[in-house]
Scaffold this motif. Sequence first.
Motif, short mmCIF file in Angstrom:
data_model
loop_
_atom_site.label_atom_id
_atom_site.label_comp_id
_atom_site.label_asym_id
_atom_site.label_seq_id
_atom_site.Cartn_x
_atom_site.Cartn_y
_atom_site.Cartn_z
N PHE A 87 0.81 -1.22 0.00
CA PHE A 87 0.00 0.00 0.00
C PHE A 87 0.85 1.27 0.00
N GLY A 88 2.02 1.22 0.60
CA GLY A 88 2.74 2.46 0.89
C GLY A 88 2.25 2.98 2.23
N SER A 89 2.28 4.28 2.41
CA SER A 89 1.88 4.88 3.69
C SER A 89 0.37 5.05 3.79
N LEU A 90 -0.18 4.54 4.89
CA LEU A 90 -1.62 4.64 5.15
C LEU A 90 -1.85 5.19 6.55
N SER A 91 -2.97 5.85 6.73
CA SER A 91 -3.40 6.25 8.07
C SER A 91 -3.98 5.03 8.77
N ARG A 92 -4.13 5.12 10.08
CA ARG A 92 -4.75 4.01 10.82
C ARG A 92 -6.18 3.77 10.34
N GLU A 93 -6.86 4.85 9.99
CA GLU A 93 -8.24 4.72 9.49
C GLU A 93 -8.26 3.94 8.17
N ASP A 94 -7.31 4.26 7.27
CA ASP A 94 -7.25 3.54 5.99
C ASP A 94 -6.85 2.08 6.19
N ILE A 95 -5.99 1.82 7.17
CA ILE A 95 -5.62 0.43 7.46
C ILE A 95 -6.86 -0.34 7.91
N GLN A 96 -7.66 0.26 8.78
CA GLN A 96 -8.88 -0.41 9.26
C GLN A 96 -9.86 -0.61 8.10
N LYS A 97 -9.96 0.37 7.23
CA LYS A 97 -10.83 0.26 6.05
C LYS A 97 -10.37 -0.90 5.16
N ALA A 98 -9.06 -1.02 4.95
CA ALA A 98 -8.52 -2.11 4.14
C ALA A 98 -8.77 -3.46 4.81
N VAL A 99 -8.55 -3.53 6.13
CA VAL A 99 -8.77 -4.78 6.86
C VAL A 99 -10.23 -5.21 6.75
N THR A 100 -11.14 -4.27 6.84
CA THR A 100 -12.58 -4.58 6.69
C THR A 100 -12.85 -5.22 5.33
N GLN A 101 -12.26 -4.66 4.28
CA GLN A 101 -12.44 -5.23 2.93
C GLN A 101 -11.77 -6.60 2.82
N LEU A 102 -10.59 -6.75 3.41
CA LEU A 102 -9.89 -8.03 3.36
C LEU A 102 -10.66 -9.12 4.11
N LYS A 103 -11.35 -8.75 5.18
CA LYS A 103 -12.17 -9.72 5.91
C LYS A 103 -13.30 -10.25 5.05
N ILE A 104 -13.88 -9.39 4.23
CA ILE A 104 -14.94 -9.83 3.31
C ILE A 104 -14.39 -10.83 2.31
N ILE A 105 -13.23 -10.51 1.74
CA ILE A 105 -12.60 -11.41 0.77
C ILE A 105 -12.24 -12.74 1.44
N ALA A 106 -11.56 -12.67 2.58
CA ALA A 106 -11.09 -13.88 3.26
C ALA A 106 -12.26 -14.76 3.70
N GLY A 107 -13.36 -14.15 4.06
CA GLY A 107 -14.54 -14.92 4.47
C GLY A 107 -15.13 -15.75 3.36
#
Length: 189
Positions: free
Chosen positions: A50-70
């Motif tokens: 990703f490069g540099s992300l804010s904590r909010e963007d990291i959480q946003k990405a993790v939320t999307q990754l959880k959908i994919i992983a599920g």
Amino acid sequence: MSEQIRAFTAVLLEPELQQRISDCAKPLYKLPLDVKWVEKNNFHLTLKFFGSLSREDIQKAVTQLKIIAGQEKPFYLQCGELTALPNSSHPRVICLSLKGEVDRLQFLWQRIENTLAAAGFPQEKRDRFHPHITLGRFRSRGNWEDIARNAGPFPEDIILVDKIHMMASKLTPRGPIYTPLAAIPFSQE
């Protein structure tokens, strides 16, 4: 301004496999090459940087990754052969290729790219994913023949891919320090 964290998603390797890879690479470490070798505990398979992300963007990405992983089922990869990227004529990266269920990995990568792009994250400029485990990076032009001649066999271990990790990367003068931020398991059903 919020804190920025260098982040990437990865499949992590078991410490025993990291050690076996490092043991097999030891003859290469002794060669007179201008290479920055990856520390053994940093061997992994990067899915998206990703490069540099804010904590909010990291959480946003993790939320999307959880959908994919599920929606993913576990699958298997296997360590392949020593190779160079982009190629052996102009090597910049020394790495291990991967084999096994690479089609599943390609599909996972494409889903990650598409889903995260729809959520506002920049898409990779490449259209094909070249899965590998980076062993080292050339600082200056390298000689692939020396490496190929001195490389012994590498382990052909099986890698269970049953989760992905969101990782932080802190750059230091001694090399990067990777810290898991989230482990995102695949569906077990």
